[in-house]
Scaffold this motif. Structure first.
Motif, PDB file in Angstrom:
ATOM      1  N   VAL A 110      43.034  23.556  33.980  1.00  0.00           N
ATOM      2  CA  VAL A 110      42.204  24.623  34.542  1.00  0.00           C
ATOM      3  C   VAL A 110      42.687  25.964  34.004  1.00  0.00           C
ATOM      4  O   VAL A 110      43.876  26.280  34.067  1.00  0.00           O
ATOM      5  N   GLU A 111      41.736  26.725  33.472  1.00  0.00           N
ATOM      6  CA  GLU A 111      42.018  28.088  33.034  1.00  0.00           C
ATOM      7  C   GLU A 111      41.663  29.032  34.177  1.00  0.00           C
ATOM      8  O   GLU A 111      40.511  29.082  34.613  1.00  0.00           O
ATOM      9  N   LEU A 112      42.650  29.745  34.657  1.00  0.00           N
ATOM     10  CA  LEU A 112      42.444  30.679  35.763  1.00  0.00           C
ATOM     11  C   LEU A 112      42.269  32.100  35.226  1.00  0.00           C
ATOM     12  O   LEU A 112      43.093  32.586  34.443  1.00  0.00           O
ATOM     13  N   GLY A 113      41.200  32.760  35.661  1.00  0.00           N
ATOM     14  CA  GLY A 113      40.990  34.158  35.298  1.00  0.00           C
ATOM     15  C   GLY A 113      41.853  35.052  36.170  1.00  0.00           C
ATOM     16  O   GLY A 113      41.364  35.695  37.099  1.00  0.00           O
ATOM     17  N   VAL A 114      43.137  35.088  35.865  1.00  0.00           N
ATOM     18  CA  VAL A 114      44.100  35.843  36.676  1.00  0.00           C
ATOM     19  C   VAL A 114      43.986  37.338  36.390  1.00  0.00           C
ATOM     20  O   VAL A 114      43.955  38.167  37.301  1.00  0.00           O
ATOM     21  N   GLN A 115      43.969  37.694  35.124  1.00  0.00           N
ATOM     22  CA  GLN A 115      43.823  39.072  34.623  1.00  0.00           C
ATOM     23  C   GLN A 115      45.018  39.969  34.931  1.00  0.00           C
ATOM     24  O   GLN A 115      45.559  40.627  34.066  1.00  0.00           O
ATOM     25  N   SER A 116      45.442  40.021  36.197  1.00  0.00           N
ATOM     26  CA  SER A 116      46.583  40.862  36.575  1.00  0.00           C
ATOM     27  C   SER A 116      47.270  40.250  37.790  1.00  0.00           C
ATOM     28  O   SER A 116      46.656  39.487  38.542  1.00  0.00           O
ATOM     29  N   ILE A 117      48.552  40.573  37.972  1.00  0.00           N
ATOM     30  CA  ILE A 117      49.270  40.113  39.170  1.00  0.00           C
ATOM     31  C   ILE A 117      49.605  41.302  40.072  1.00  0.00           C
ATOM     32  O   ILE A 117      50.509  41.229  40.898  1.00  0.00           O
ATOM     33  N   TYR A 118      48.830  42.383  39.914  1.00  0.00           N
ATOM     34  CA  TYR A 118      48.998  43.565  40.759  1.00  0.00           C
ATOM     35  C   TYR A 118      47.733  43.769  41.592  1.00  0.00           C
ATOM     36  O   TYR A 118      46.637  43.931  41.047  1.00  0.00           O
ATOM     37  N   ASP A 119      47.883  43.767  42.900  1.00  0.00           N
ATOM     38  CA  ASP A 119      46.721  43.886  43.785  1.00  0.00           C
ATOM     39  C   ASP A 119      45.957  45.190  43.581  1.00  0.00           C
ATOM     40  O   ASP A 119      44.725  45.213  43.654  1.00  0.00           O
ATOM     41  N   ASP A 120      46.680  46.283  43.340  1.00  0.00           N
ATOM     42  CA  ASP A 120      45.981  47.558  43.178  1.00  0.00           C
ATOM     43  C   ASP A 120      45.112  47.563  41.921  1.00  0.00           C
ATOM     44  O   ASP A 120      44.003  48.116  41.916  1.00  0.00           O
ATOM     45  N   ILE A 121      45.583  46.914  40.859  1.00  0.00           N
ATOM     46  CA  ILE A 121      44.801  46.837  39.620  1.00  0.00           C
ATOM     47  C   ILE A 121      43.599  45.914  39.807  1.00  0.00           C
ATOM     48  O   ILE A 121      42.484  46.215  39.356  1.00  0.00           O
TER      49      ILE A 121
ATOM     50  N   LYS B  67      42.031  45.311  42.568  1.00  0.00           N
ATOM     51  CA  LYS B  67      41.070  46.006  43.430  1.00  0.00           C
ATOM     52  C   LYS B  67      40.320  47.085  42.655  1.00  0.00           C
ATOM     53  O   LYS B  67      39.095  47.227  42.780  1.00  0.00           O
ATOM     54  N   LYS B  68      41.041  47.813  41.834  1.00  0.00           N
ATOM     55  CA  LYS B  68      40.433  48.900  41.067  1.00  0.00           C
ATOM     56  C   LYS B  68      39.414  48.370  40.057  1.00  0.00           C
ATOM     57  O   LYS B  68      38.437  49.044  39.716  1.00  0.00           O
ATOM     58  N   ASN B  69      39.650  47.143  39.573  1.00  0.00           N
ATOM     59  CA  ASN B  69      38.749  46.541  38.587  1.00  0.00           C
ATOM     60  C   ASN B  69      37.739  45.578  39.216  1.00  0.00           C
ATOM     61  O   ASN B  69      37.101  44.792  38.503  1.00  0.00           O
TER      62      ASN B  69
ATOM     63  N   TYR C 227      41.832  48.926  33.635  1.00  0.00           N
ATOM     64  CA  TYR C 227      41.678  50.246  34.247  1.00  0.00           C
ATOM     65  C   TYR C 227      42.771  50.453  35.293  1.00  0.00           C
ATOM     66  O   TYR C 227      42.936  49.659  36.207  1.00  0.00           O
ATOM     67  N   GLY C 228      43.567  51.512  35.119  1.00  0.00           N
ATOM     68  CA  GLY C 228      44.620  51.837  36.072  1.00  0.00           C
ATOM     69  C   GLY C 228      45.995  51.347  35.676  1.00  0.00           C
ATOM     70  O   GLY C 228      46.996  51.725  36.294  1.00  0.00           O
ATOM     71  N   SER C 229      46.080  50.504  34.647  1.00  0.00           N
ATOM     72  CA  SER C 229      47.375  49.984  34.225  1.00  0.00           C
ATOM     73  C   SER C 229      47.950  50.839  33.095  1.00  0.00           C
ATOM     74  O   SER C 229      47.367  51.845  32.685  1.00  0.00           O
ATOM     75  N   SER C 230      49.102  50.421  32.585  1.00  0.00           N
ATOM     76  CA  SER C 230      49.749  51.107  31.465  1.00  0.00           C
ATOM     77  C   SER C 230      50.471  50.058  30.636  1.00  0.00           C
ATOM     78  O   SER C 230      50.700  48.935  31.092  1.00  0.00           O
TER      79      SER C 230
ATOM     80  N   PRO D 123      43.096  41.383  25.629  1.00  0.00           N
ATOM     81  CA  PRO D 123      43.061  42.825  25.898  1.00  0.00           C
ATOM     82  C   PRO D 123      41.694  43.246  26.424  1.00  0.00           C
ATOM     83  O   PRO D 123      40.662  42.744  25.973  1.00  0.00           O
ATOM     84  N   CYS D 124      41.689  44.141  27.384  1.00  0.00           N
ATOM     85  CA  CYS D 124      40.443  44.585  28.002  1.00  0.00           C
ATOM     86  C   CYS D 124      39.480  45.117  26.939  1.00  0.00           C
ATOM     87  O   CYS D 124      39.827  45.994  26.143  1.00  0.00           O
ATOM     88  N   ALA D 125      38.288  44.556  26.915  1.00  0.00           N
ATOM     89  CA  ALA D 125      37.262  44.985  25.963  1.00  0.00           C
ATOM     90  C   ALA D 125      36.299  45.940  26.665  1.00  0.00           C
ATOM     91  O   ALA D 125      35.706  45.590  27.692  1.00  0.00           O
ATOM     92  N   LEU D 126      36.161  47.123  26.129  1.00  0.00           N
ATOM     93  CA  LEU D 126      35.282  48.137  26.715  1.00  0.00           C
ATOM     94  C   LEU D 126      33.849  47.870  26.255  1.00  0.00           C
ATOM     95  O   LEU D 126      33.419  48.329  25.193  1.00  0.00           O
ATOM     96  N   LEU D 127      33.119  47.108  27.054  1.00  0.00           N
ATOM     97  CA  LEU D 127      31.747  46.744  26.701  1.00  0.00           C
ATOM     98  C   LEU D 127      30.769  47.828  27.135  1.00  0.00           C
ATOM     99  O   LEU D 127      30.916  48.424  28.207  1.00  0.00           O
ATOM    100  N   LYS D 128      29.772  48.033  26.323  1.00  0.00           N
ATOM    101  CA  LYS D 128      28.771  49.057  26.629  1.00  0.00           C
ATOM    102  C   LYS D 128      27.969  48.710  27.879  1.00  0.00           C
ATOM    103  O   LYS D 128      27.398  49.592  28.523  1.00  0.00           O
ATOM    104  N   SER D 129      27.942  47.422  28.228  1.00  0.00           N
ATOM    105  CA  SER D 129      27.162  46.978  29.382  1.00  0.00           C
ATOM    106  C   SER D 129      27.964  46.958  30.679  1.00  0.00           C
ATOM    107  O   SER D 129      27.417  46.654  31.745  1.00  0.00           O
ATOM    108  N   ALA D 130      29.261  47.278  30.611  1.00  0.00           N
ATOM    109  CA  ALA D 130      30.131  47.175  31.788  1.00  0.00           C
ATOM    110  C   ALA D 130      30.253  48.516  32.521  1.00  0.00           C
ATOM    111  O   ALA D 130      30.153  49.584  31.904  1.00  0.00           O
ATOM    112  N   PRO D 131      30.486  48.477  33.841  1.00  0.00           N
ATOM    113  CA  PRO D 131      30.670  49.725  34.609  1.00  0.00           C
ATOM    114  C   PRO D 131      31.805  50.590  34.069  1.00  0.00           C
ATOM    115  O   PRO D 131      31.751  51.819  34.168  1.00  0.00           O
ATOM    116  N   LEU D 132      32.837  49.950  33.485  1.00  0.00           N
ATOM    117  CA  LEU D 132      33.976  50.698  32.961  1.00  0.00           C
ATOM    118  C   LEU D 132      33.560  51.646  31.835  1.00  0.00           C
ATOM    119  O   LEU D 132      34.208  52.672  31.603  1.00  0.00           O
ATOM    120  N   PHE D 133      32.475  51.323  31.159  1.00  0.00           N
ATOM    121  CA  PHE D 133      31.974  52.170  30.068  1.00  0.00           C
ATOM    122  C   PHE D 133      31.668  53.580  30.574  1.00  0.00           C
ATOM    123  O   PHE D 133      31.979  54.577  29.911  1.00  0.00           O
TER     124      PHE D 133
END
Length: 408
Positions: A116-127, A129-131, A163-166, A192-202
């Protein structure tokens, strides 16, 4: 997403699972690859979110394609695949940590899933939540334990530059993955986070609220990450196959990131023997124990003396309930066809370490450790459907969805 090779192949075939598998096998055979041992990966977002009837139909049609037929039932498709020309020896799906429950575990096993591939993305709750991930770290910790106790291989999809990490915090995150026993994935994908034109992060980026890493910064980070990865982990991928035209800005546009990062690390992929096989080279048995998710993980491997060449590996787990389960066994080198009508160990080859009994020796070692050190009476294997005959020759029997052997 559109543009990725697997997605484009699926679109051309109207997402028909039977045709996708058949055409992929035909393509591999036309390129000269052996196709009798298939590791099938189902991609496309959160697998567990799809209707259960659709999931069962989809997987059955994949088995039907490998069996060259149309079985009347799901169970029959599994039975047929044990002797089929194209045997599914591994099956993986992608899902979110918060979808993994005891009942979901049972369903995945009935389908024949082994990883099973888990979409973990980050192990920080604040990150998270922000994403807007919709789950927290506790769900990742819970999912990891449930999956490992059931024998699954666990892959984490991790995403630096959220978004929000370093970069400093990202590096600390990857170090934590292998020092905190609540995590300890078996495999890793670094996306690595991809900045897609269709995403809210854009829109956040356009207003100056988000800044993608510079190319040199990302390359330096990934190099540092690779130095933290232990011998028992495989880095499956670095970066996704997202078309650069879909990415607004940032180093996620780099299609050859792994090559730019360069260098070898201790991870499994960097050390696989591949075509660099010398039948005269002396092999050594290595063992590494580590704590993970309230259990004891034991990683066994055959390697050369300086551990630069990995020939074969086995990972098994002693759970907190003192049960033993083999979660993975793999011999590397040039792929060799299944040795028909041969005893375990098959035929000898001077071009590959496969079918030389390395896996059999690792299984015997795992059985010995389980019996002598942990006083375990039984050992189980989360076998792919197409690999069951191999374990039967080693005196394992099918119990529910696992191959099980009494250790006496």
């Amino acid at each position: 997403m559109s543009g990725e090779p697997a997605v484009e192949r699926a679109k051309r075939l109207k997402y028909d699972p039977y045709l996708q598998v058949k055409k992929r096998i035909e393509m591999l055979e036309s390129e000269g690859h052996p196709t009798d041992k298939i590791e099938l990966r189902v991609v496309g977002g959160t697998w567990s979110f799809y209707p259960q009837k659709y999931q069962a139909w989809f997987v059955k049609r994949c088995f039907d394609a490998c069996n060259n037929g149309h079985a009347m039932s799901f169970k029959t498709s599994h039975v047929q695949n044990e002797k089929a020309r194209y045997r599914i020896v591994g099956l993986s799906v992608e899902t979110r940590p918060d979808f993994i429950t005891p009942s979901e575990i049972k369903r995945l096993r009935k389908l024949g899933v082994t990883m099973v591939e888990l979409g973990v993305q980050s192990i920080y709750d604040d990150i998270l939540k922000k994403n807007l991930r919709g789950h927290g770290v506790k769900e990742t910790i819970s999912a990891t334990k449930l999956l490992k106790d059931a024998g699954f291989k666990v892959l984490y999809q991790m995403m630096p530059n959220l978004y929000g990490s370093s970069s400093a915090r990202d590096l600390k995150m990857f170090k934590t993955l292998f020092t905190d026993s609540r995590f300890q994935p078996d495999l890793l994908k670094i996306y690595p986070c991809a900045l897609l034109k269709s995403a809210p992060l854009f829109h956040v980026w356009r207003k100056g609220g988000y800044r993608p890493y510079a190319e040199k910064q990302l390359i330096s980070l990934v190099r540092a990450i690779k130095k933290t990865v232990p011998y028992y982990v495989r880095i499956q991928r670095i970066a996704r196959d997202i078309p650069s035209k879909s990415i607004a800005a940032g180093p996620a546009k780099i299609s050859n990131l792994r090559q730019l990062v360069g260098g070898h690390c201790k991870c499994i992929r960097c050390r696989e023997v591949k075509g660099n096989y010398d039948p005269k080279e002396k092999l050594y048995l290595f063992r590494q124990n580590y704590q993970a998710s309230s259990g004891q993980e034991i990683f066994l491997s055959f390697e050369n003396k300086n551990r630069s060449k990995l020939y074969s590996l086995l990972r098994f787990r002693i759970t907190s309930q003192n049960t033993a389960i083999i979660r993975e066994i793999h011999t590397y080198g040039q792929l060799q066809p299944i040795a028909q009508d041969q005893d375990v160990g098959g035929f000898a080859s001077n071009i590959s370490p496969q079918h030389k009994g390395l896996g059999k020796k690792l299984i015997a070692e795992a059985e010995k450790i389980s019996r002598r050190e942990f006083k375990v009476k039984k050992i189980a294997v989360i076998s792919g459907v197409g690999a069951r005959r191999y374990y039967r020759k080693l005196e394992y029997k099918l119990e529910k969805t696992y191959m099980v052997k009494n250790l006496g």
